[in-house]
Write a protein that holds these residues in place. Structure first.
Motif, mmCIF file in Angstrom:
data_model
loop_
_atom_site.group_PDB
_atom_site.id
_atom_site.type_symbol
_atom_site.label_atom_id
_atom_site.label_comp_id
_atom_site.label_asym_id
_atom_site.label_seq_id
_atom_site.Cartn_x
_atom_site.Cartn_y
_atom_site.Cartn_z
ATOM 1 N N GLU A 9 50.661 31.656 32.285
ATOM 2 C CA GLU A 9 50.837 33.084 31.994
ATOM 3 C C GLU A 9 49.627 33.625 31.237
ATOM 4 O O GLU A 9 49.144 34.725 31.515
ATOM 5 N N PHE A 10 49.111 32.855 30.291
ATOM 6 C CA PHE A 10 47.934 33.265 29.534
ATOM 7 C C PHE A 10 46.724 33.435 30.452
ATOM 8 O O PHE A 10 46.014 34.439 30.387
ATOM 9 N N VAL A 11 46.503 32.459 31.322
ATOM 10 C CA VAL A 11 45.380 32.526 32.255
ATOM 11 C C VAL A 11 45.523 33.749 33.155
ATOM 12 O O VAL A 11 44.556 34.473 33.402
ATOM 13 N N LYS A 12 46.720 33.994 33.633
ATOM 14 C CA LYS A 12 46.962 35.157 34.482
ATOM 15 C C LYS A 12 46.594 36.446 33.750
ATOM 16 O O LYS A 12 45.933 37.322 34.311
ATOM 17 N N ARG A 13 47.002 36.548 32.501
ATOM 18 C CA ARG A 13 46.692 37.760 31.724
ATOM 19 C C ARG A 13 45.191 37.910 31.500
ATOM 20 O O ARG A 13 44.658 39.017 31.561
ATOM 21 N N VAL A 14 44.504 36.799 31.236
ATOM 22 C CA VAL A 14 43.053 36.858 31.014
ATOM 23 C C VAL A 14 42.349 37.303 32.289
ATOM 24 O O VAL A 14 41.471 38.164 32.258
ATOM 25 N N VAL A 15 42.734 36.723 33.423
ATOM 26 C CA VAL A 15 42.100 37.083 34.699
ATOM 27 C C VAL A 15 42.347 38.555 35.004
ATOM 28 O O VAL A 15 41.421 39.276 35.396
ATOM 29 N N LEU A 16 43.566 39.024 34.829
ATOM 30 C CA LEU A 16 43.863 40.424 35.123
ATOM 31 C C LEU A 16 43.153 41.367 34.158
ATOM 32 O O LEU A 16 42.749 42.460 34.546
ATOM 33 N N ALA A 17 42.976 40.953 32.912
ATOM 34 C CA ALA A 17 42.238 41.783 31.955
ATOM 35 C C ALA A 17 40.766 41.838 32.333
ATOM 36 O O ALA A 17 40.115 42.875 32.207
ATOM 37 N N TRP A 18 40.241 40.721 32.820
ATOM 38 C CA TRP A 18 38.837 40.637 33.214
ATOM 39 C C TRP A 18 38.589 41.392 34.514
ATOM 40 O O TRP A 18 37.570 42.054 34.682
#
Length: 54
Positions: A9-18
């Motif tokens: 979930e954290f990785v998903k949020r980072v990718v979507l923020a980027w």
């Protein structure tokens, strides 16, 4: 929630923020990956030694 799920979930949020327009694969890429998986399952592969890497 398992630690693995939290990390995903954290990785998903980072990718979507980027990159908010991030998509997993285009339709063509998805079709290419499906075909490659089917070829691999049939054993249609090339030996590492058969490739001229130079």
């Amino acid at each position: 929630m398992k630690i693995k799920d939290k990390i995903n979930e954290f990785v998903k949020r980072v990718v979507l923020a980027w990159d908010p327009d991030y998509t997993k694969a285009t339709p063509r890429e998805a079709a290419d990956m499906k075909r490659a998986e089917e070829e691999f399952a049939r054993g249609d592969t090339v030996s590492h030694e058969d490739i001229d890497w130079d």
